[in-house]
Design a protein around this motif. Structure first.
Motif, PDB file in Angstrom:
ATOM      1  N   GLN A  34       0.807  -1.222   0.000  1.00 51.97           N
ATOM      2  CA  GLN A  34       0.000   0.000   0.000  1.00 51.97           C
ATOM      3  C   GLN A  34       0.834   1.264   0.000  1.00 51.97           C
ATOM      4  OE1 GLN A  34      -0.863  -2.615   1.862  1.00 51.97           O
ATOM      5  NE2 GLN A  34      -2.658  -3.137   0.657  1.00 51.97           N
ATOM      6  N   VAL A  35       2.004   1.211   0.662  1.00 54.07           N
ATOM      7  CA  VAL A  35       2.846   2.400   0.738  1.00 54.07           C
ATOM      8  C   VAL A  35       3.291   2.831  -0.661  1.00 54.07           C
ATOM      9  CG1 VAL A  35       5.185   3.021   1.388  1.00 54.07           C
ATOM     10  CG2 VAL A  35       3.617   2.211   3.103  1.00 54.07           C
TER      11      VAL A  35
ATOM     12  N   VAL B 191       0.244   4.831  -4.118  1.00 58.25           N
ATOM     13  CA  VAL B 191       0.037   6.205  -4.571  1.00 58.25           C
ATOM     14  C   VAL B 191       1.186   6.700  -5.453  1.00 58.25           C
ATOM     15  CG1 VAL B 191      -0.141   8.601  -3.819  1.00 58.25           C
ATOM     16  CG2 VAL B 191      -1.581   6.847  -2.761  1.00 58.25           C
TER      17      VAL B 191
ATOM     18  N   PHE C 212      -7.080  -5.437  -7.311  1.00 56.23           N
ATOM     19  CA  PHE C 212      -6.716  -4.078  -6.935  1.00 56.23           C
ATOM     20  C   PHE C 212      -5.940  -3.380  -8.055  1.00 56.23           C
ATOM     21  CE2 PHE C 212      -4.424  -0.847  -4.432  1.00 56.23           C
ATOM     22  CZ  PHE C 212      -5.494  -0.289  -3.755  1.00 56.23           C
TER      23      PHE C 212
ATOM     24  N   TYR D 289      -2.063  16.962  -1.729  1.00 56.07           N
ATOM     25  CA  TYR D 289      -1.713  16.656  -3.102  1.00 56.07           C
ATOM     26  C   TYR D 289      -2.876  15.980  -3.811  1.00 56.07           C
ATOM     27  CZ  TYR D 289       0.963  14.638  -7.003  1.00 56.07           C
ATOM     28  OH  TYR D 289       1.423  14.280  -8.243  1.00 56.07           O
TER      29      TYR D 289
ATOM     30  N   ILE E 127      -3.649  14.783  -7.692  1.00 48.84           N
ATOM     31  CA  ILE E 127      -2.690  14.441  -8.746  1.00 48.84           C
ATOM     32  C   ILE E 127      -2.566  15.557  -9.791  1.00 48.84           C
ATOM     33  CG2 ILE E 127      -4.272  13.216 -10.279  1.00 48.84           C
ATOM     34  CD1 ILE E 127      -2.008  11.009 -10.352  1.00 48.84           C
TER      35      ILE E 127
ATOM     36  N   PHE F  19     -14.854  -4.867  -0.662  1.00 48.80           N
ATOM     37  CA  PHE F  19     -15.200  -3.934  -1.728  1.00 48.80           C
ATOM     38  C   PHE F  19     -16.348  -4.470  -2.586  1.00 48.80           C
ATOM     39  CE2 PHE F  19     -14.311  -2.020  -5.971  1.00 48.80           C
ATOM     40  CZ  PHE F  19     -14.362  -0.686  -5.607  1.00 48.80           C
TER      41      PHE F  19
ATOM     42  N   VAL G  75      -7.911  -0.652   3.983  1.00 48.60           N
ATOM     43  CA  VAL G  75      -7.445  -0.432   2.608  1.00 48.60           C
ATOM     44  C   VAL G  75      -8.563   0.152   1.729  1.00 48.60           C
ATOM     45  CG1 VAL G  75      -6.455  -1.544   0.559  1.00 48.60           C
ATOM     46  CG2 VAL G  75      -5.651  -2.163   2.810  1.00 48.60           C
TER      47      VAL G  75
ATOM     48  N   TYR H 209      -8.124   3.358  -0.449  1.00 41.31           N
ATOM     49  CA  TYR H 209      -8.452   3.378  -1.870  1.00 41.31           C
ATOM     50  C   TYR H 209      -9.396   4.536  -2.195  1.00 41.31           C
ATOM     51  CZ  TYR H 209     -10.789   2.220  -6.204  1.00 41.31           C
ATOM     52  OH  TYR H 209     -11.317   2.295  -7.458  1.00 41.31           O
TER      53      TYR H 209
ATOM     54  N   PHE I  29      -7.958   7.224  -4.641  1.00 38.27           N
ATOM     55  CA  PHE I  29      -8.280   7.036  -6.043  1.00 38.27           C
ATOM     56  C   PHE I  29      -9.723   7.354  -6.415  1.00 38.27           C
ATOM     57  CE2 PHE I  29      -4.663   4.476  -4.880  1.00 38.27           C
ATOM     58  CZ  PHE I  29      -3.743   4.921  -5.800  1.00 38.27           C
TER      59      PHE I  29
ATOM     60  N   PHE J  27      -8.991  11.376  -4.882  1.00 35.16           N
ATOM     61  CA  PHE J  27      -7.663  11.865  -5.274  1.00 35.16           C
ATOM     62  C   PHE J  27      -7.001  12.753  -4.235  1.00 35.16           C
ATOM     63  CE2 PHE J  27      -9.296  10.365  -9.308  1.00 35.16           C
ATOM     64  CZ  PHE J  27      -8.206   9.632  -9.738  1.00 35.16           C
TER      65      PHE J  27
ATOM     66  N   MET K 277      -4.249  12.460  -2.517  1.00 37.97           N
ATOM     67  CA  MET K 277      -3.131  11.531  -2.490  1.00 37.97           C
ATOM     68  C   MET K 277      -2.199  11.747  -1.311  1.00 37.97           C
ATOM     69  SD  MET K 277      -2.389  10.231  -6.089  1.00 37.97           S
ATOM     70  CE  MET K 277      -3.621   9.338  -6.927  1.00 37.97           C
TER      71      MET K 277
ATOM     72  N   ALA L 236      -3.956  10.075   1.627  1.00 34.63           N
ATOM     73  CA  ALA L 236      -3.902   8.627   1.434  1.00 34.63           C
ATOM     74  C   ALA L 236      -2.510   8.077   1.711  1.00 34.63           C
ATOM     75  CB  ALA L 236      -4.341   8.264   0.011  1.00 34.63           C
ATOM     76  N   SER L 237      -1.481   8.844   1.332  1.00 30.30           N
ATOM     77  CA  SER L 237      -0.110   8.387   1.607  1.00 30.30           C
ATOM     78  C   SER L 237       0.150   8.318   3.105  1.00 30.30           C
ATOM     79  CB  SER L 237       0.912   9.313   0.961  1.00 30.30           C
ATOM     80  OG  SER L 237       0.763   9.294  -0.434  1.00 30.30           O
TER      81      SER L 237
ATOM     82  N   ALA M  81      -1.355   5.274   4.342  1.00 28.10           N
ATOM     83  CA  ALA M  81      -0.558   4.099   3.986  1.00 28.10           C
ATOM     84  C   ALA M  81       0.611   3.918   4.945  1.00 28.10           C
ATOM     85  CB  ALA M  81      -0.052   4.224   2.553  1.00 28.10           C
TER      86      ALA M  81
END
Lengths: 280, 312
Positions: A119-120, A123, A214, B57, B59, B247, B262, B266, B270, B273, B275, B278-279, B282
């Motif tokens: 997962q890391v 992105v 995924f 961020y 994209i 999902f 997760v 996601y 996504f 967006f 990001m 999301a990072s 993660a």
């Protein structure tokens, strides 16, 4: 005091238990031949099997038939299989046979990536592939596998290293004496001898990519390039009336290639699954 | 005497000389694709991922630096994060032990002279083969639906069923059951491990009058413990990353009762967006998995037995 479970009752228990395990699959088979009205009847197999579920399901997605999605999936997986086998065996040969600076360091990196949750990377890899203009192509699958860092890459390299270490070194030593280059040793001596392990790698690579959702969900976004998994997802999302029979029929067909591979290669399977745990 | 000194000094000189590598160039040529992959597709993304996690961020435009704001927001203000973490922890805590328990018990049952062993092994392995696929998720959605197989089954006994997938208190349980059903690959590993335990250990214990439970506790468990550890670590890491089933089958619902980590990641990365955020999610997941794995390894000192170290 020294009693064990009676062999007969053990046999019966195992039989019943395995039946319970595959029962949902039997039910699946039966339900794929039912009409929606019959879906709630307790009989496993319908008295009037609706074979047309398979035909209607095959053409259920507008403009494309499942033939198209199967071909897409095989194109994707074929490329991934080929690149994985080449890249992983090259790296494994280096680790198993060659002597170069920082070999242990790189091997340690390999072991770390074996456990790294993906997962890391999701992105930034997406950003990278987007920047390369690779979104909605199969390149985000081919290129990582060609570099040995696709899904499962580290595991495959590790497995191949273990296997190659078991091949007698005298073979390549004598080839070296005769002036054979390392590449020829890799290609003409090691690759043929590593075949059993390569087959195992191929099988796992096939199945994991067949199951992968995924990655396909992220990188493929036009129906024209959809794989079976995405097509099934599209199927359940676009149908308001839920034609369960057709959906179950199509999803049943989607696991057939995996099942065929499994039955032809059972021996490799058991060895492959155990290899990582027992030798590592 | 004199020659002794010279010879020992030459050895020192030799060992001081940098080691001569047999095939440095060939080594790097063969390893080149993999190293490029590691640098470009693993190392660089990891650095960037951490950088993104410190920014806002989407994209489309350039990242805007915000420091640790994403992290503090996630940890102290984000209720969805808490919910998804809770769901994921519950999932891991139930799915992993039950899966391994089934795998171990069935492996022990199969580790005997049994007619048709490979047939049973195939049947039991079968669900694992296709486990992660969309197909199985669709099947499960149907089986545990209002008119699915489970309700027909309990209907025979006169109970009225419900839609197990659409009730907040049973939705997660159906997903756990789905994963536990796929215990086959752990079972195959256990079975291979059981076959490596020397039979004379059991014979010696029988001579001493040990019953099966003593044998299980004193021989099977310790001899198998390294493999139990391996399975435990691998299954834990996998369980934290569960996505597809939730999902497809439940879409995270009802009322977020199956909204696994997760899925949240996601959706933010996504679908919306975001990001940077999301990072950060993660990295927190990576940290949680690392801590969980470290705890397993730490506890393993208490219960894993390594033969070549002569026991504990």
């Amino acid at each position: 005091m020294n009693k064990t479970i009676n062999p007969l009752s053990r046999q019966i228990f195992i039989m019943a238990f395995s039946l319970l395990m595959v029962y949902p699959v039997l039910w699946w088979l039966g339900a794929s031949l039912k009409s929606n009205a019959e879906m709630s009847s307790p009989n496993i197999f319908s008295k009037n099997p609706v074979w047309s579920n398979y035909i209607d399901g095959w053409f259920a997605v507008p403009n494309y038939s499942f033939t198209h999605f199967y071909l897409n999936t095989f194109t994707l997986i074929g490329g991934v299989l080929f690149t994985t086998i080449i890249s992983c065996s090259l790296a494994a040969f280096a680790f198993a046979r060659l002597d170069f600076p920082l070999r242990k360091f790189w091997f340690a990196i390999l072991l770390v990536t074996l456990m790294l949750p993906g997962q890391v990377l999701t992105v930034p890899q997406y950003v990278l592939y987007n920047w390369f203009g690779w979104i909605n192509t199969y390149l985000p699958f081919y290129v990582p596998h060609a570099l040995g860092s696709g899904a499962g890459g580290s595991f495959f390299i590790f497995m191949l290293v273990q296997f190659m270490r078991g091949i007698p070194k005298e073979l390549d030593d004598s080839a070296r004496m005769d002036g054979c280059s390392w590449f020829r040793i890799y290609w003409y001596i090691m690759m043929p001898l590593t075949k059993p392990a390569l087959v195992t790698v191929g099988i796992f690579c096939f199945l994991w990519n067949w199951d992968d959702f995924f990655g396909q969900l992220l990188y493929i976004n036009s129906v024209d390039k959809y794989t079976i998994n995405l097509a099934l997802k599209l199927f359940i999302d676009t149908q308001s009336a839920m034609p369960w029979g057709q959906m179950l029929a199509m999803s049943l067909l989607s696991v057939v290639p995996a099942v065929i591979i499994f039955f032809f290669a059972q021996k490799h399977f058991v060895e492959g699954i155990s290899a990582g745990a027992l030798k590592g | 005497m004199n020659s002794d000194i010279t010879s020992s000094s030459t050895t020192i000189a030799l060992s001081r000389k940098p080691k001569r590598w047999e095939s440095p160039l060939a080594g790097y040529l063969f390893l080149m694709p993999w190293i490029v992959g590691i640098l470009v597709l693993v190392a660089y993304p990891m650095v960037m991922s951490f950088y993104y996690s410190l920014t806002n961020y989407t994209i489309l435009d350039t990242p805007e630096w915000v420091g640790f704001q994403n992290y503090s927001e996630i940890l102290f203000e984000d209720d969805t994060f808490r919910q998804s973490l809770k769901v994921t922890l519950l999932f891991v805590l139930f799915a992993v032990p039950f899966k391994l328990l089934f795998a171990l018990v069935v492996a022990m049952l199969l580790n005997k002279e049994i007619r048709g062993l490979s047939f049973y092994r195939t049947m039991i392995y079968f669900p694992s083969l296709i486990g992660g696929s969309i197909a199985i998720s669709i099947l499960w959605k149907n089986i545990f639906g209002k008119e699915g197989f489970i309700n027909q089954l309990i209907g025979i006994f006169g109970f009225e069923g419900k839609s197990w997938i659409n009730s907040p208190d049973t939705a997660l349980a159906t997903l756990i059951l789905l994963v536990v059903w796929q215990f086959g690959s752990s079972m195959v590993i256990f079975l291979a491990g059981l076959k490596q335990i020397p039979l004379d250990l059991y014979e010696a214990a029988s001579v001493d009058g040990a019953d099966w439970f003593v044998k299980f506790r004193k021989i099977t468990l310790p001899m198998l413990s390294p493999i139990i550890l391996f399975n435990l670590v691998m299954q834990t890491i996998t369980a934290f990353q569960m996505f597809t089933q939730a999902f497809i089958i439940t879409k995270g619902g009802p009322i977020n009762s199956t909204y696994v980590y997760v899925m949240y990641l996601y959706e933010l990365g996504f679908a919306r967006f975001q990001m940077g955020y999301a990072s950060a999610l993660a990295w927190i997941l990576l940290l949680i998995i690392a801590i969980a794995t470290a705890l397993v390894f730490l506890s393993s000192r208490q219960w894993v037995f390594y033969e070549n170290e002569g026991g504990k």
